[in-house]
Design a protein around this motif. Structure first.
Motif, PDB file in Angstrom:
ATOM      1  N   UNK A  58     124.141 -39.881 -50.182  1.00 51.62           N
ATOM      2  CA  UNK A  58     125.185 -40.399 -51.057  1.00 51.62           C
ATOM      3  C   UNK A  58     125.911 -41.552 -50.373  1.00 51.62           C
ATOM      4  N   UNK A  59     125.865 -42.721 -50.998  1.00 47.89           N
ATOM      5  CA  UNK A  59     126.593 -43.890 -50.506  1.00 47.89           C
ATOM      6  C   UNK A  59     127.991 -43.874 -51.122  1.00 47.89           C
ATOM      7  N   UNK A  60     129.007 -43.748 -50.258  1.00 54.68           N
ATOM      8  CA  UNK A  60     130.387 -43.662 -50.744  1.00 54.68           C
ATOM      9  C   UNK A  60     131.229 -44.760 -50.117  1.00 54.68           C
ATOM     10  N   UNK A  61     132.132 -45.354 -50.880  1.00 58.52           N
ATOM     11  CA  UNK A  61     133.041 -46.338 -50.286  1.00 58.52           C
ATOM     12  C   UNK A  61     133.934 -45.671 -49.247  1.00 58.52           C
ATOM     13  N   UNK A  62     134.555 -46.472 -48.406  1.00 62.11           N
ATOM     14  CA  UNK A  62     135.513 -45.940 -47.451  1.00 62.11           C
ATOM     15  C   UNK A  62     136.714 -45.350 -48.193  1.00 62.11           C
ATOM     16  N   UNK A  63     137.347 -44.319 -47.637  1.00 65.18           N
ATOM     17  CA  UNK A  63     138.376 -43.568 -48.378  1.00 65.18           C
ATOM     18  C   UNK A  63     139.513 -44.409 -48.938  1.00 65.18           C
ATOM     19  N   UNK A  64     139.930 -45.451 -48.207  1.00 67.20           N
ATOM     20  CA  UNK A  64     141.049 -46.263 -48.690  1.00 67.20           C
ATOM     21  C   UNK A  64     140.609 -47.407 -49.599  1.00 67.20           C
ATOM     22  N   UNK A  65     139.317 -47.491 -49.896  1.00 68.36           N
ATOM     23  CA  UNK A  65     138.823 -48.533 -50.796  1.00 68.36           C
ATOM     24  C   UNK A  65     139.361 -48.313 -52.200  1.00 68.36           C
ATOM     25  N   UNK A  66     139.847 -49.388 -52.796  1.00 71.15           N
ATOM     26  CA  UNK A  66     140.348 -49.306 -54.167  1.00 71.15           C
ATOM     27  C   UNK A  66     139.204 -49.615 -55.127  1.00 71.15           C
ATOM     28  N   UNK A  67     138.943 -48.674 -56.026  1.00 68.99           N
ATOM     29  CA  UNK A  67     137.883 -48.842 -57.014  1.00 68.99           C
ATOM     30  C   UNK A  67     138.513 -49.434 -58.268  1.00 68.99           C
ATOM     31  N   UNK A  68     138.257 -50.709 -58.483  1.00 72.07           N
ATOM     32  CA  UNK A  68     138.786 -51.393 -59.666  1.00 72.07           C
ATOM     33  C   UNK A  68     137.694 -52.287 -60.235  1.00 72.07           C
ATOM     34  N   UNK A  69     137.851 -52.652 -61.474  1.00 76.53           N
ATOM     35  CA  UNK A  69     136.779 -53.276 -62.240  1.00 76.53           C
ATOM     36  C   UNK A  69     136.201 -54.507 -61.531  1.00 76.53           C
ATOM     37  N   UNK A  70     134.875 -54.531 -61.445  1.00 73.60           N
ATOM     38  CA  UNK A  70     134.159 -55.680 -60.896  1.00 73.60           C
ATOM     39  C   UNK A  70     134.453 -56.908 -61.763  1.00 73.60           C
ATOM     40  N   UNK A  71     134.800 -58.051 -61.143  1.00 71.12           N
ATOM     41  CA  UNK A  71     135.192 -59.227 -61.936  1.00 71.12           C
ATOM     42  C   UNK A  71     134.186 -59.633 -63.003  1.00 71.12           C
ATOM     43  N   UNK A  72     132.897 -59.564 -62.710  1.00 71.50           N
ATOM     44  CA  UNK A  72     131.903 -60.018 -63.685  1.00 71.50           C
ATOM     45  C   UNK A  72     131.691 -59.014 -64.816  1.00 71.50           C
ATOM     46  N   UNK A 125     138.503 -50.647 -68.309  1.00 76.10           N
ATOM     47  CA  UNK A 125     138.686 -49.362 -68.986  1.00 76.10           C
ATOM     48  C   UNK A 125     139.410 -48.332 -68.118  1.00 76.10           C
ATOM     49  N   UNK A 126     139.430 -48.557 -66.804  1.00 75.79           N
ATOM     50  CA  UNK A 126     139.959 -47.547 -65.895  1.00 75.79           C
ATOM     51  C   UNK A 126     141.041 -48.139 -65.005  1.00 75.79           C
ATOM     52  N   UNK A 127     142.033 -47.321 -64.702  1.00 70.55           N
ATOM     53  CA  UNK A 127     143.045 -47.713 -63.733  1.00 70.55           C
ATOM     54  C   UNK A 127     142.435 -47.704 -62.324  1.00 70.55           C
ATOM     55  N   UNK A 128     142.887 -48.574 -61.442  1.00 70.80           N
ATOM     56  CA  UNK A 128     142.400 -48.532 -60.058  1.00 70.80           C
ATOM     57  C   UNK A 128     142.687 -47.172 -59.414  1.00 70.80           C
ATOM     58  N   UNK A 129     141.780 -46.744 -58.539  1.00 70.95           N
ATOM     59  CA  UNK A 129     141.951 -45.483 -57.828  1.00 70.95           C
ATOM     60  C   UNK A 129     141.260 -45.611 -56.476  1.00 70.95           C
ATOM     61  N   UNK A 130     141.816 -44.982 -55.463  1.00 72.44           N
ATOM     62  CA  UNK A 130     141.130 -45.003 -54.165  1.00 72.44           C
ATOM     63  C   UNK A 130     139.996 -43.985 -54.169  1.00 72.44           C
ATOM     64  N   UNK A 131     139.020 -44.228 -53.320  1.00 74.57           N
ATOM     65  CA  UNK A 131     137.911 -43.273 -53.209  1.00 74.57           C
ATOM     66  C   UNK A 131     138.433 -41.906 -52.789  1.00 74.57           C
ATOM     67  N   UNK A 132     139.410 -41.854 -51.886  1.00 70.54           N
ATOM     68  CA  UNK A 132     139.938 -40.575 -51.409  1.00 70.54           C
ATOM     69  C   UNK A 132     140.553 -39.770 -52.546  1.00 70.54           C
ATOM     70  N   UNK A 133     141.314 -40.425 -53.405  1.00 75.74           N
ATOM     71  CA  UNK A 133     141.939 -39.707 -54.519  1.00 75.74           C
ATOM     72  C   UNK A 133     140.907 -39.244 -55.533  1.00 75.74           C
ATOM     73  N   UNK A 134     139.912 -40.077 -55.788  1.00 75.04           N
ATOM     74  CA  UNK A 134     138.871 -39.678 -56.726  1.00 75.04           C
ATOM     75  C   UNK A 134     138.073 -38.504 -56.166  1.00 75.04           C
ATOM     76  N   UNK A 135     137.755 -38.560 -54.879  1.00 75.40           N
ATOM     77  CA  UNK A 135     136.979 -37.495 -54.256  1.00 75.40           C
ATOM     78  C   UNK A 135     137.739 -36.162 -54.300  1.00 75.40           C
ATOM     79  N   UNK A 136     139.041 -36.211 -54.063  1.00 79.67           N
ATOM     80  CA  UNK A 136     139.839 -34.989 -54.119  1.00 79.67           C
ATOM     81  C   UNK A 136     139.804 -34.381 -55.511  1.00 79.67           C
ATOM     82  N   UNK A 137     139.881 -35.231 -56.529  1.00 77.28           N
ATOM     83  CA  UNK A 137     139.851 -34.754 -57.913  1.00 77.28           C
ATOM     84  C   UNK A 137     138.549 -34.035 -58.215  1.00 77.28           C
ATOM     85  N   UNK A 138     137.436 -34.548 -57.656  1.00 77.60           N
ATOM     86  CA  UNK A 138     136.113 -33.970 -57.982  1.00 77.60           C
ATOM     87  C   UNK A 138     135.730 -32.800 -57.085  1.00 77.60           C
ATOM     88  N   UNK A 139     136.206 -32.786 -55.848  1.00 78.09           N
ATOM     89  CA  UNK A 139     135.679 -31.831 -54.874  1.00 78.09           C
ATOM     90  C   UNK A 139     136.269 -30.440 -54.989  1.00 78.09           C
TER      91      UNK A 139
END
Length: 344
Positions: free
Chosen positions: A303-317, A326-340
């Motif tokens: 599994x390729x995962x971004x670094x925990x403090x990376x902000x996942x926000x819409x790709x410009x293109x 469609x989605x609010x920005x979220x860090x990988x750490x917060x998203x991972x906690x929600x799923x794990x």
């Protein structure tokens, strides 16, 4: 358990990655990138062939996996998965992990209990970067399997190299100005190498849902690279026929790559994170004995995962004046906690 169609069955695309390594031929690289993105848009799964991981290292990896799971339970339990969901490393014995597509149960113990009424018949060993202090590896004693730790650390970083190239190809195929737009958020230290052993179970127990191998789910990460043995059983949901699944039959030395939920979110839903599961093998020679006992199955997802403090926000293109994010920005750490929190 298998719900495949005899007529118009979805085909999983194949992308030949050989031309990607030729950095001088920009047209060929763009063609590979476009094919990869198209596959991820239509299906969300793709076979990648002629990648840079050698047949020899893959054969070695599966040999080590089989040797590890042949160890005694007492030995494997010297590297147990820590309690709770926060650390995703070490050995998970059959029944510990329950894969579910439910995002979160909160504090609902009844929901957790219902999900676990049908156990997953598999055992797991999870490995990460030795430099990830938040996710410390849990190793069995070195003398129990000499060379195991050294090889797995090497294999971890060999897989990361291929994953980075796939992320670069995706960025090019998404028409990003910076080919490293995705890759630079992936240092490699937050990835996860998973060794999987699916136990032999009576086919009747799977068909009557008394036990599961791996129920339908999507992956949380950016992308998953899967290496599988010749047993079969992986199925991908047909995107044109929800709840119908088609086999992702083993292809020797290929990578079965799929889009994870974070990349779907990142791409504003342009790339598809598709449901998949492990069920009954689709060929009769995958069973043993008169009671149709399934063969044991080994697979290695990475599994390729971004670094925990990376902000996942819409790709410009992937957005514009007429296509908002469609989605609010979220860090990988917060998203991972929600799923794990549901998993353990």
């Amino acid at each position: 358990m298998s719900s495949t169609s005899k007529t118009t069955q979805m085909a999983i695309p194949i992308v030949d990655f050989e031309a990607w390594s030729n950095t001088e031929d920009k047209a060929a690289r763009r063609r590979v990138a476009q094919e990869l993105v198209q596959a991820c848009q239509r299906v969300g799964f793709v076979y990648i062939i002629n990648h840079s991981l050698s047949e020899n290292i893959l054969d070695q990896a599966f040999d080590w996996v089989r040797r590890f799971f042949r160890l005694s339970e007492d030995t494997k339990m010297q590297a147990p998965h820590p309690d709770g969901w926060a650390v995703h490393r070490g050995y998970s014995w059959p029944g510990l992990e329950k894969v579910s597509q439910t995002i979160s149960t909160g504090d609902n113990e009844d929901t957790r209990k219902r999900l676990r009424e049908i156990p997953d018949a598999k055992e797991i060993y999870d490995i990460g970067s030795e430099e990830n202090r938040a996710q410390p590896n849990q190793w069995i004693p070195g003398e129990a399997l000499m060379g195991f730790r050294s090889f797995m650390n090497q294999f971890y970083w060999e897989c990361n190299k291929v994953g980075v190239e796939i992320l670069r190809a995706l960025a090019l195929g998404l028409n990003l100005d910076d080919e490293d737009h995705l890759a630079k958020k992936h240092s490699g230290h937050n990835n996860q190498l998973r060794l999987l052993h699916y136990l032999p179970v009576p086919a009747d127990d799977l068909e009557k849902e008394r036990v599961a191998r791996c129920p339908a789910h999507t992956d949380w990460s950016s992308i998953t690279m899967l290496f599988q043995d010749d047993c079969g059983g992986l199925e991908v949901e047909d995107v044109s026929r929800p709840s119908h699944f088609v086999p992702a039959a083993p292809v020797k030395n290929s990578i079965v790559m799929n889009v994870g939920d974070l990349l779907q979110r990142w791409s504003n839903d342009r790339l598809r994170s598709t449901n998949h599961r492990v069920g009954l093998p689709d060929l009769y020679d995958r069973f043993e004995g008169s009671n149709r006992l399934t063969r044991e199955r080994f697979s290695i997802p990475y599994f390729m995962a971004p670094d925990p403090d990376s902000v996942i926000e819409c790709i410009p293109s992937c957005m514009g004046d007429e296509e908002a994010a469609k989605y609010e920005p979220i860090t990988q750490a917060n998203y991972n906690q929600m799923r794990a929190s549901i998993m353990y």
